[in-house]
Write an enzyme that holds these catalytic residues in place. Sequence first.
Site, mmCIF file in Angstrom:
data_model
loop_
_atom_site.group_PDB
_atom_site.id
_atom_site.type_symbol
_atom_site.label_atom_id
_atom_site.label_comp_id
_atom_site.label_asym_id
_atom_site.label_seq_id
_atom_site.Cartn_x
_atom_site.Cartn_y
_atom_site.Cartn_z
ATOM 1 N N ARG A 101 12.922 -7.444 4.780
ATOM 2 C CA ARG A 101 14.143 -8.241 4.871
ATOM 3 C C ARG A 101 15.307 -7.358 5.283
ATOM 4 O O ARG A 101 15.476 -6.257 4.749
ATOM 5 C CB ARG A 101 14.430 -8.846 3.497
ATOM 6 C CG ARG A 101 14.967 -10.235 3.582
ATOM 7 C CD ARG A 101 15.123 -10.889 2.263
ATOM 8 N NE ARG A 101 16.396 -11.602 2.228
ATOM 9 C CZ ARG A 101 16.647 -12.689 2.935
ATOM 10 N NH1 ARG A 101 15.738 -13.182 3.729
ATOM 11 N NH2 ARG A 101 17.828 -13.279 2.865
ATOM 12 N N SER A 119 0.825 -1.214 0.000
ATOM 13 C CA SER A 119 0.000 0.000 0.000
ATOM 14 C C SER A 119 0.863 1.269 0.000
ATOM 15 O O SER A 119 0.476 2.287 -0.583
ATOM 16 C CB SER A 119 -0.993 0.008 1.178
ATOM 17 O OG SER A 119 -0.343 0.190 2.405
ATOM 18 N N THR A 162 20.824 3.105 6.999
ATOM 19 C CA THR A 162 22.238 2.864 7.318
ATOM 20 C C THR A 162 22.371 1.371 7.624
ATOM 21 O O THR A 162 21.369 0.666 7.723
ATOM 22 C CB THR A 162 22.676 3.696 8.539
ATOM 23 O OG1 THR A 162 21.996 3.174 9.688
ATOM 24 C CG2 THR A 162 22.373 5.175 8.358
ATOM 25 N N HIS A 180 9.138 3.157 8.375
ATOM 26 C CA HIS A 180 9.039 2.253 9.525
ATOM 27 C C HIS A 180 7.864 2.698 10.389
ATOM 28 O O HIS A 180 7.709 3.886 10.672
ATOM 29 C CB HIS A 180 10.339 2.290 10.337
ATOM 30 C CG HIS A 180 10.314 1.356 11.504
ATOM 31 N ND1 HIS A 180 10.491 -0.003 11.366
ATOM 32 C CD2 HIS A 180 10.103 1.576 12.828
ATOM 33 C CE1 HIS A 180 10.388 -0.575 12.550
ATOM 34 N NE2 HIS A 180 10.151 0.357 13.460
ATOM 35 N N LEU A 229 18.815 -5.856 5.314
ATOM 36 C CA LEU A 229 19.787 -5.664 4.234
ATOM 37 C C LEU A 229 21.207 -5.847 4.765
ATOM 38 O O LEU A 229 21.503 -5.434 5.899
ATOM 39 C CB LEU A 229 19.638 -4.254 3.649
ATOM 40 C CG LEU A 229 18.291 -3.962 2.984
ATOM 41 C CD1 LEU A 229 18.126 -2.455 2.764
ATOM 42 C CD2 LEU A 229 18.167 -4.727 1.671
#
Length: 229
Positions: free
Chosen positions: A98, A20, A148, A116, A100
């Site tokens: 996921r 979304s 980061t 987030h 990184l």
Amino acid sequence: MGDTFTTRCRFVVLISGRGSNMQAIVNAIEQQGLPADVVAVIANKPDATGLQWAQDRGLTIHGLDHRNYASRQDFDNMLAELIDSYHPDYILLAGYMRVLTPEFVSHFPNSIVNIHPSLLPAFPGLKTHQQALNAGVQWHGCTVHFVTPVLDHGPIIAQGVVAVQADDNPDTLAARVLRVEHRMYADVTAWLAHGRVSLDTDQRVHVSGAANRSFLLTPQGVETTESIL
Ligand code: GAR
């Protein structure tokens, strides 16, 4: 980064599910006529429902199953290679669930943006709405930030708040936060597309022309704090 783009700004969007926030980004570009394009939508789950929506909108999609790769590193190497082939200005994480690798993050310096569902630095990780209810905070919200190598950490581009209600549960809270997420990611997309976002030497974000980068859910809808101060 931070320059006015002479050509259209190129976004690659990464999703893992419903997408979304990706829809909010794509709709912002179309509805506001932004000088930008989503040049690819990539999911780490081939059955991510957002991919179908993106395909129906005529976007280029890739569904890559991370379980087909021996290691996180292998998957991220392939993902970086695929993303490089699109020459994006920014990689927008929109519900990409996921972690990184540091190598992936440093391959795209100051170019990866995440949303987030909490007011970072509070409540990184998963189940953020439950975390907020457990902590008894009265304000909860969402953050758009540069990525980061540290999970759910990095220079803050924008934040949005909702007031927590006494009878909230994680689902009701998530639904209200999501309304702010969509508005906020749309505005951040516009700022990026217009080349207004920069980082100073202290790794703090500046958005030219924006006195304030906070959003608030009110009974009238999502407002920029700037508009109500
Ligand atoms: C959104 O609430 C987003 O903030 C969150 O996942 C949801 C995805 O919804 N992201 C994270 O938790 C990242 N750590 P969507 O697929 O409908 O955009």
